[in-house]
Design a protein around this motif. Structure first.
Motif, mmCIF file in Angstrom:
data_model
loop_
_atom_site.group_PDB
_atom_site.id
_atom_site.type_symbol
_atom_site.label_atom_id
_atom_site.label_comp_id
_atom_site.label_asym_id
_atom_site.label_seq_id
_atom_site.Cartn_x
_atom_site.Cartn_y
_atom_site.Cartn_z
ATOM 1 N N ASN A 165 10.679 -11.003 29.261
ATOM 2 C CA ASN A 165 11.106 -9.645 28.898
ATOM 3 C C ASN A 165 12.056 -9.716 27.696
ATOM 4 O O ASN A 165 12.467 -10.792 27.285
ATOM 5 C CB ASN A 165 11.769 -8.981 30.110
ATOM 6 N N ASP A 168 11.624 -7.874 22.310
ATOM 7 C CA ASP A 168 12.097 -7.229 21.084
ATOM 8 C C ASP A 168 13.279 -7.953 20.449
ATOM 9 O O ASP A 168 13.623 -7.705 19.297
ATOM 10 C CB ASP A 168 12.476 -5.775 21.398
ATOM 11 N N ALA A 194 10.857 -4.008 28.078
ATOM 12 C CA ALA A 194 10.883 -2.929 29.071
ATOM 13 C C ALA A 194 11.758 -1.760 28.671
ATOM 14 O O ALA A 194 11.574 -0.654 29.143
ATOM 15 C CB ALA A 194 11.377 -3.468 30.411
ATOM 16 N N GLN A 195 12.715 -2.035 27.828
ATOM 17 C CA GLN A 195 13.691 -1.003 27.500
ATOM 18 C C GLN A 195 13.029 0.147 26.763
ATOM 19 O O GLN A 195 12.353 -0.063 25.756
ATOM 20 C CB GLN A 195 14.804 -1.597 26.652
ATOM 21 N N SER A 229 20.447 -12.173 36.923
ATOM 22 C CA SER A 229 21.006 -10.849 36.650
ATOM 23 C C SER A 229 20.962 -10.597 35.146
ATOM 24 O O SER A 229 21.295 -11.469 34.353
ATOM 25 C CB SER A 229 22.446 -10.797 37.145
ATOM 26 N N GLY A 230 20.506 -9.410 34.769
ATOM 27 C CA GLY A 230 20.547 -9.020 33.368
ATOM 28 C C GLY A 230 19.272 -9.246 32.578
ATOM 29 O O GLY A 230 19.204 -8.891 31.408
ATOM 30 N N GLY A 232 16.499 -7.792 33.090
ATOM 31 C CA GLY A 232 15.782 -6.521 32.945
ATOM 32 C C GLY A 232 14.824 -6.178 34.069
ATOM 33 O O GLY A 232 13.886 -5.411 33.867
ATOM 34 N N LYS A 233 15.080 -6.696 35.261
ATOM 35 C CA LYS A 233 14.186 -6.414 36.401
ATOM 36 C C LYS A 233 14.167 -4.921 36.737
ATOM 37 O O LYS A 233 13.105 -4.339 36.956
ATOM 38 C CB LYS A 233 14.629 -7.214 37.633
ATOM 39 N N SER A 234 15.349 -4.314 36.770
ATOM 40 C CA SER A 234 15.415 -2.889 37.124
ATOM 41 C C SER A 234 14.883 -2.026 35.978
ATOM 42 O O SER A 234 14.259 -0.989 36.214
ATOM 43 C CB SER A 234 16.848 -2.488 37.465
ATOM 44 N N THR A 235 15.109 -2.459 34.755
ATOM 45 C CA THR A 235 14.566 -1.728 33.606
ATOM 46 C C THR A 235 13.041 -1.756 33.656
ATOM 47 O O THR A 235 12.375 -0.747 33.415
ATOM 48 C CB THR A 235 15.082 -2.361 32.293
ATOM 49 N N GLY A 249 22.212 -2.114 34.218
ATOM 50 C CA GLY A 249 23.556 -2.362 33.689
ATOM 51 C C GLY A 249 23.525 -3.239 32.459
ATOM 52 O O GLY A 249 22.626 -4.057 32.288
ATOM 53 N N HIS A 260 25.193 -8.205 37.910
ATOM 54 C CA HIS A 260 24.705 -7.987 39.272
ATOM 55 C C HIS A 260 24.723 -6.500 39.634
ATOM 56 O O HIS A 260 25.364 -6.075 40.593
ATOM 57 C CB HIS A 260 25.468 -8.851 40.282
ATOM 58 N N THR A 261 24.036 -5.750 38.808
ATOM 59 C CA THR A 261 23.979 -4.300 38.962
ATOM 60 C C THR A 261 23.238 -3.913 40.238
ATOM 61 O O THR A 261 23.672 -3.061 40.996
ATOM 62 C CB THR A 261 23.272 -3.682 37.744
ATOM 63 N N THR A 262 22.091 -4.527 40.463
ATOM 64 C CA THR A 262 21.318 -4.246 41.671
ATOM 65 C C THR A 262 21.919 -5.032 42.818
ATOM 66 O O THR A 262 22.074 -6.248 42.717
ATOM 67 C CB THR A 262 19.838 -4.640 41.470
ATOM 68 N N GLY A 281 19.826 -9.840 41.131
ATOM 69 C CA GLY A 281 19.688 -11.072 40.368
ATOM 70 C C GLY A 281 19.953 -12.276 41.246
ATOM 71 O O GLY A 281 20.857 -12.257 42.063
#
Ligand SMILES: Nc1nc2c(ncn2[C@@H]2O[C@H](COP(=O)(O)OP(=O)(O)OP(=O)(O)O)[C@@H](O)[C@H]2O)c(=O)[nH]1
Ligand SMILES: [Mg+2]
Ligand SMILES: [Zn+2]
Length: 347
Positions: A165, A168, A194-195, A229-230, A232-235, A249, A260-262, A281
């Protein structure tokens, strides 16, 4: 027997004949009254004591049945199929976890392992068909770690798929993709960005590569996202869902690490088919793999050592050395264990 319509609704959630058989067997052993009150549900969210479950009647909260009627009953994990009992006036109770098709777990080490007591393995997700191992072309990129993830996923029974991911970030993704290819000839690799709108990417490069990932999400298929973490899994999750369902995040500028947003695992139904599990993450924790499993006895011994950072060589109070002297462990096996521990310690 569930109606034809109900069956189709369950199949969209990943249900299949193997679960149906196990469910009917369990149900047949219940009293006629109980049989009326049970339905199969899938765990789509896990909090501390409560489980978010989804079945033909939609989503609801459920708890574990108090006095479990089965010795060694499993704790449900995200993706599990369970037998839910609903009684009017009270919240649902989960009576049983149906046998898993696949189990993706990690070994618990250090403090977390000690808190978990005898449980040395934590199930990350159950009944997953595909695991997307997500990384990014920056400081996160670590081929050795990715290889361990690939092995752990294969060990779980699911199929690993690699995702690079944040493509870009670099004009040329080829070098990174070449590196990923070296992990194995048959591995599927996707390059994504993904963004939705990235400042770095004024070229309208948004959503690159997502169609390839989307194609994996056929009806009834469960896909889980893992990685640091970071990355881009959630994105990615939000891009595939087409809505901002999962919080995302920023990464720290200093070391590109996520924050560790999620914090909990959620299973989402993807419009157009398929199910998606967004995971927190993975921290620096050993993934449950063949190496770790082979040395379960030695790991248990090592937990008894006086010093937490015992190297099992010359330390006083070393339980591993004691077992060696007692002839319970061979020197060769101990050497293999220590080699593995050194490797695992680098994670
Ligand atoms: N440039 C770029 N940034 C991205 C891309 N995908 C995600 N990001 C950014 O990376 C940061 C982390 O994204 P998340 O989706 O929160 O990462 P995560 O893997 O879910 O992280 P945890 O939940 O902490 O495990 C956010 O600032 C995203 O906007 C991408 O394709 N390109
Ligand atoms: Mg996340
Ligand atoms: Zn020791």
């Amino acid at each position: 027997m569930p109606s034809e319509l109900d069956l189709r609704a369950l199949e969209a959630l990943g249900w299949g004949p193997d679960f149906e058989d196990a469910y009917q067997t369990f149900r047949a052993a219940l009293s006629p009254g109980e049989q009326e009150r049970v339905t199969p549900v899938r765990v789509v969210g896990v909090q501390r004591q409560t489980f978010q479950v989804r079945g033909v009647d939609g989503e609801q909260e459920a708890r574990l049945a108090g006095a479990s009627r089965h010795n060694g009953a499993l704790t449900p994990a995200i993706g599990d199929w369970c037998v839910l009992e609903t009684a009017s006036g009270s919240s649902g109770r989960l009576l049983e976890v149906l046998p898993r098709r696949t189990t993706f777990a990690r070994a618990l080490g250090g403090e977390e392992g000690k808190r978990a007591g005898a449980v040395r393995q934590q199930v990350i997700a159950a009944n997953v068909d595909l695991v997307l191992i997500v990384t990014s072309p920056d400081l996160d990129f670590d081929l050795e770690r990715l290889e361990r993830y690939v092995l752990a996923v294969q060990h779980s029974g699911a199929r690993p798929v690699l995702v690079l991911n944040k493509a870009d970030l670099h004009a040329q993704a080829d070098w990174w993709v070449e590196q990923l290819r070296s992990l194995g000839p048959g591995l599927e690799i996707h390059v994504t960005s993904a963004q939705a709108s990235s400042e770095q990417d004024a070229g309208g490069n948004q959503g690159e590569g997502l169609d390839g990932v989307r194609a994996l999400l056929t009806p009834g298929v469960t896909l889980a996202l893992i990685g640091s973490s970071g990355v881009g899994k959630s994105t990615l999750t939000n891009a595939l869902l087409g809505r901002p369902a999962a919080p995302t995040g920023e990464v720290r500028a200093s070391d590109q690490q996520g924050r560790h947003t999620t914090t909990s695992r959620t299973l989402y139904a993807v419009p157009g088919g398929g199910l998606l599990i967004d995971n927190p993450g993975l921290r620096d924790i050993a993934v449950w793999d063949a190496d770790a499993a082979d040395f379960e006895d030695l790991e248990a011994l090592a937990a008894e050592c006086r010093f937490r950072k015992c190297t099992h060589t010359t330390e006083p109070g070393c339980a591993v050395q004691a077992a060696l002297r007692a002839g319970e462990v061979s020197a060769a096996r101990l050497a293999a264990f220590q080699k593995g521990a050194a490797r695992r310690g680098r994670r």
